[in-house]
Design an enzyme around this catalytic site. Structure first.
Site, PDB file in Angstrom:
ATOM      1  N   GLU A  25       0.732  -1.204  -0.020  1.00 34.84           N
ATOM      2  CA  GLU A  25      -0.149  -0.091   0.045  1.00 34.84           C
ATOM      3  C   GLU A  25       0.811   1.176  -0.059  1.00 34.84           C
ATOM      4  OE1 GLU A  25      -2.921   0.002   3.078  1.00 34.84           O
ATOM      5  OE2 GLU A  25      -3.884   2.004   2.165  1.00 34.84           O
ATOM      6  N   ASN A 172     -12.568  -0.819  -1.709  1.00 37.82           N
ATOM      7  CA  ASN A 172     -12.034  -1.383  -0.461  1.00 37.82           C
ATOM      8  C   ASN A 172     -12.730  -1.011   0.733  1.00 37.82           C
ATOM      9  OD1 ASN A 172      -9.450  -2.501   1.354  1.00 37.82           O
ATOM     10  ND2 ASN A 172      -9.513  -0.412   1.821  1.00 37.82           N
ATOM     11  N   GLU A 173     -12.918  -1.701   1.772  1.00 37.10           N
ATOM     12  CA  GLU A 173     -13.591  -1.475   2.873  1.00 37.10           C
ATOM     13  C   GLU A 173     -14.419  -0.181   2.694  1.00 37.10           C
ATOM     14  OE1 GLU A 173     -10.820  -0.546   6.245  1.00 37.10           O
ATOM     15  OE2 GLU A 173     -10.112  -2.614   6.109  1.00 37.10           O
ATOM     16  N   TYR A 248      -7.849  -7.942  11.773  1.00 39.47           N
ATOM     17  CA  TYR A 248      -6.397  -7.553  12.270  1.00 39.47           C
ATOM     18  C   TYR A 248      -6.448  -8.167  13.827  1.00 39.47           C
ATOM     19  CZ  TYR A 248      -4.995  -4.863   8.285  1.00 39.47           C
ATOM     20  OH  TYR A 248      -4.779  -4.442   7.291  1.00 39.47           O
ATOM     21  N   GLU A 304      -6.664  -8.605   4.055  1.00 38.18           N
ATOM     22  CA  GLU A 304      -5.974  -7.834   4.938  1.00 38.18           C
ATOM     23  C   GLU A 304      -6.293  -8.844   6.327  1.00 38.18           C
ATOM     24  OE1 GLU A 304      -6.448  -3.469   5.414  1.00 38.18           O
ATOM     25  OE2 GLU A 304      -6.928  -3.309   3.160  1.00 38.18           O
ATOM     26  N   GLN A 353       1.368  -5.440   5.985  1.00 34.99           N
ATOM     27  CA  GLN A 353       1.815  -5.098   4.637  1.00 34.99           C
ATOM     28  C   GLN A 353       3.164  -5.787   4.184  1.00 34.99           C
ATOM     29  OE1 GLN A 353       0.049  -2.459   6.386  1.00 34.99           O
ATOM     30  NE2 GLN A 353      -1.586  -1.824   5.252  1.00 34.99           N
TER      31      GLN A 353
END
Ligand code: AHR
Length: 501
Positions: A25, A172-173, A248, A304, A353
């Site tokens: 990213e 994304n999101e 996460y 992710e 990442q």
């Protein structure tokens, strides 16, 4: 003692290599410095891509790379990143650290990087602040071989042949940084935007990924599937090849996540328990998907995942730079074992990442580079890529305390094309070794070799001591004449065993 029974004759499905995928990213020092230093840098590079990092990632067998975000994707306008570099727009990366984004790394550079890495491409489009036309033209620019305004523009910018876009993310999101949408609203936009992600190759070359849920938001999955999925008998899944999931591992809470390196034994078990929650997420989102797609043609793409700690003290808070210890290694170990075991539904995953951000496999400081404990886990697990998951059953004790009790041993087993069996084991105990007795369905003459990653729970590599934690030969095992493999796995370690007949 733990007992592992492997039925080497029972194959449960292919472990897609993309499960071992990564994510780059425009965030902090991931792209700029971490991957791309520019052609004129003193750091050795090929067309601007730093050679030390590319070599290490090739060695780790990186299968697929996602770009340009993340939250950055829904603010990214691809035309800013093409053409002569001196003419590219300079702007502020408002999302991440407020630093200058000079767009010197754009579409051509991403494709060049993937070519050097020998990996598949996953481009994430902009739904939050981009138009349908912009997305449609990006696909045309990247993948059309004929005569058209965008294909001609690509040629003018120096690339004759189209590239292959293996995966394309439609936003994304979008429940958060990608536009704060409701699932129904996004699902309708998904239907519309994906229509123009055309298949110029005529061979269905680009898999389309719909934005999925944040953690345990099953309502998002329900609604998106209800609205975006094809309910006709034809079930045209060409409309949706994958649904993403973001989760996460945050030890405490989002305001005070916890230090990456200064933590106690209770934080170790807390973190591992939270990492193991991935299995419940896959099962529950998978159950929703099963209602719409019982044939499991739509992949759950965990694009992710990883540990998210407080930023390294003294660094730009917007860069999300964190260190990486044996705790990260065990999080990677249990998570990859979970993905392997759910390879019927999980078709891709991308740890966040790649370099210099959250749970990165590589950290850099100027010309210096180090490999993190997580890097070694990915390198040790590379043998599972495209192998067949084997049926395995584990009996193990639990470790930890109270709510934060976790299985002592984690495992997954696969069969490679050359007939070798690959076993990956983690010992989640912070301080106790464990014997594991491994038996097979058939007693054949076998040979074993292996490697291990081990250390204290907070052990990590620094630029002063880059080899504090590294993969080493593993020798504490024995094979009995009855074909039983006895292994002693030290506390806080990850082991890879290759068993050949
Ligand atoms: O990985 C950092 C950010 O986390 C990503 O940009 C975003 O998608 C997620 O919220």
């Amino acid at each position: 003692m733990a007992k592992l029974f492997i039925n080497e004759n029972k194959k449960l499905g292919k472990i897609n290599e993309e499960i071992y995928g990564h994510f780059s990213e425009h965030l902090g020092r991931c792209i700029y410095e971490g991957l791309y230093v520019g052609e004129n840098s003193e750091i050795p590079n090929v067309n601007g891509m730093r050679s030390d990092v590319v070599d290490a990632l090739r060695e780790m067998k990186i299968p697929v790379l996602r770009w340009p975000g993340g939250c950055f994707a829904d603010e990214y306008h691809w035309k800013d990143g093409i053409g002569p570099k001196e003419g590219r727009k300079k702007m502020i990366n408002t999302h991440w650290g407020g630093v200058l984004e000079d767009n010197s790394f754009g579409t051509h550079e991403f494709m060049e990087l993937c070519e050097q890495l020998g990996c598949k491409t996953y481009v994430n489009g902009n739904v939050g602040s981009g138009t349908v036309q912009e997305m449609s033209e990006w696909i045309e620019y990247m993948t059309f071989d004929g005569i058209s305004p965008m294909a001609d523009l690509r040629r003018k910018n120096g690339r004759e042949k189209p590239w292959k876009v293996d995966y394309f993310g439609v936003g994304n999101e979008n429940w958060g940084c990608g536009g704060n949408m409701t699932p129904e609203y996004y699902a309708n936009l998904y239907r519309r935007y994906q229509t123009y992600v055309r298949d110029y190759s005529g061979q269905g070359g680009t898999a389309k990924i719909c934005c999925g849920a944040n953690g345990d938001d099953y309502h998002w999955t329900e609604k998106v599937m209800e609205v975006a999925c094809d309910h006709t008998p034809q079930k045209d899944h060409g409309r949706m090849n994958g649904l993403s999931l973001h989760y996460y591992t945050v030890p405490n809470n989002w305001d005070k996540k916890g230090s990456a390196t200064q933590f106690a034994e209770q934080d170790w078990y807390l973190t591992l328990r939270k990492a193991l929650y991935m299995e419940e997420l896959i099962q529950k989102h998978g159950a929703v998907l099963d209602q719409y797609d019982p044939e499991k043609q739509i992949g759950l793409m965990v694009d992710e995942w990883g540990c998210w700690f407080d930023v390294e003290p003294g660094t730009n808070p917007g860069f999300l730079y964190q260190q990486n210890t044996m705790r990260d290694a065990l999080v990677a170990c249990v998570t990859l074992n979970i993905f392997n075991k759910h390879c019927d539904r999980v078709k891709m995953a991308n740890i966040a990442q790649l370099v210099n951000v959250l749970q990165s496999v590589i950290l850099t400081e100027g010309a210096k580079m180090l490999l993190t404990p997580t890097y070694y886990v990915f390198r040790m697990y590379k043998y599972h890529q495209n192998a067949q998951l084997l049926d395995s059953t584990l009996e193990t004790a639990a470790v930890g305390e109270g709510e934060n009790t976790v299985p002592k041993i984690s495992e997954s087993v696969s069969l490679a094309e050359d007939g070798a069996i690959h076993i990956t084991l983690g010992n989640l105990s912070a301080n106790e070794a464990e014997d594991v007795e491994i038996s097979f369905y058939e007693n054949k003459g076998r040979t074993v070799s292996g490697s291990i990653l081990t250390g204290a729970i907070a052990a990590h590599n620094t630029f002063e001591n880059p080899d504090e934690v590294k993969e080493q030969a593993f020798t504490t095992y024995s094979l009995s004449p009855q074909g039983i493999l006895k292994v002693t796995v030290p506390a806080c370690s990850v082991v890879h065993l290759e068993v050949k007949a």
